[in-house]
Design a protein around this motif. Structure first.
Motif, PDB file in Angstrom:
ATOM      1  N   GLU A  46       0.824  -1.198   0.000  1.00 12.70           N
ATOM      2  CA  GLU A  46       0.000   0.000   0.000  1.00 12.70           C
ATOM      3  C   GLU A  46       0.865   1.258   0.000  1.00 12.70           C
ATOM      4  N   TRP A  47       0.376   2.234  -0.698  1.00 15.29           N
ATOM      5  CA  TRP A  47       1.061   3.514  -0.805  1.00 15.29           C
ATOM      6  C   TRP A  47       0.989   4.257   0.526  1.00 15.29           C
ATOM      7  N   VAL A  48       2.093   4.913   0.895  1.00 13.63           N
ATOM      8  CA  VAL A  48       2.162   5.657   2.143  1.00 13.63           C
ATOM      9  C   VAL A  48       2.315   7.162   1.893  1.00 13.63           C
ATOM     10  N   ALA A  49       3.293   7.518   1.048  1.00 11.69           N
ATOM     11  CA  ALA A  49       3.570   8.941   0.842  1.00 11.69           C
ATOM     12  C   ALA A  49       4.325   9.155  -0.460  1.00 11.69           C
ATOM     13  N   THR A  50       4.196  10.365  -0.998  1.00 10.24           N
ATOM     14  CA  THR A  50       4.866  10.752  -2.246  1.00 10.24           C
ATOM     15  C   THR A  50       5.464  12.135  -2.094  1.00 10.24           C
ATOM     16  N   ILE A  51       6.627  12.322  -2.705  1.00 12.13           N
ATOM     17  CA  ILE A  51       7.180  13.656  -2.855  1.00 12.13           C
ATOM     18  C   ILE A  51       7.551  13.832  -4.320  1.00 12.13           C
ATOM     19  N   GLN A  52       7.087  14.938  -4.895  1.00 11.27           N
ATOM     20  CA  GLN A  52       7.356  15.239  -6.296  1.00 11.27           C
ATOM     21  C   GLN A  52       7.506  16.735  -6.426  1.00 11.27           C
ATOM     22  N   SER A  53       8.665  17.151  -6.926  1.00 10.97           N
ATOM     23  CA  SER A  53       9.021  18.571  -6.936  1.00 10.97           C
ATOM     24  C   SER A  53       8.866  19.080  -5.509  1.00 10.97           C
ATOM     25  N   GLU A  54       8.031  20.063  -5.281  1.00 12.44           N
ATOM     26  CA  GLU A  54       7.846  20.599  -3.935  1.00 12.44           C
ATOM     27  C   GLU A  54       6.535  20.145  -3.306  1.00 12.44           C
ATOM     28  N   SER A  55       5.876  19.188  -3.929  1.00 13.13           N
ATOM     29  CA  SER A  55       4.593  18.721  -3.433  1.00 13.13           C
ATOM     30  C   SER A  55       4.730  17.391  -2.715  1.00 13.13           C
TER      31      SER A  55
END
Length: 113
Positions: A46-55
């Motif tokens: 299961e997905w927990v967290a994402t970081i992409q660019s500054e988001s």
């Protein structure tokens, strides 16, 4: 060669904290979406967290307790986990959304008194 290596897992009591680290090799983490997933035996990852660019984005189970961050100089991604609960016990995986996607081998987190 693209490689991800997680570290920082361990055993912690409920209410405790851990910081997971993901070292990336062969690419630059700031260029791609980086994610943390977790998996309990016999359940789907299961997905927990994402970081992409500054988001950043979080699963409902992680909101308010987990923080994903990135160090562009060290080329690493982190997951700060606070107020851990027994249900957070899982193997945590780092994922890079580069090409077809790359996974690390995982790091085990056990939350138990």
């Amino acid at each position: 060669q693209v490689q991800l290596v997680e570290s920082g897992g361990g055993v912690v009591q409920p209410g405790g904290s851990l910081r997971l680290s993901c070292a990336a090799f062969g690419f630059t983490v700031k260029t791609y979406a980086m994610r943390w997933y977790r998996q309990i035996p016999e359940k789907e990852r299961e997905w927990v967290a994402t970081i992409q660019s500054e988001s950043t984005g979080y699963a409902d189970s992680a909101k308010g307790r987990f923080t994903i961050s990135r160090d562009n100089f060290k080329n690493m991604v982190y997951l700060q986990m606070d107020n851990l609960k027994p249900e957070d016990t899982a193997i945590y995986y780092c994922y890079a959304a580069k090409g077809g996607g790359y996974w690390g081998p995982g790091t085990r987190v056990t939350v138990s008194s």
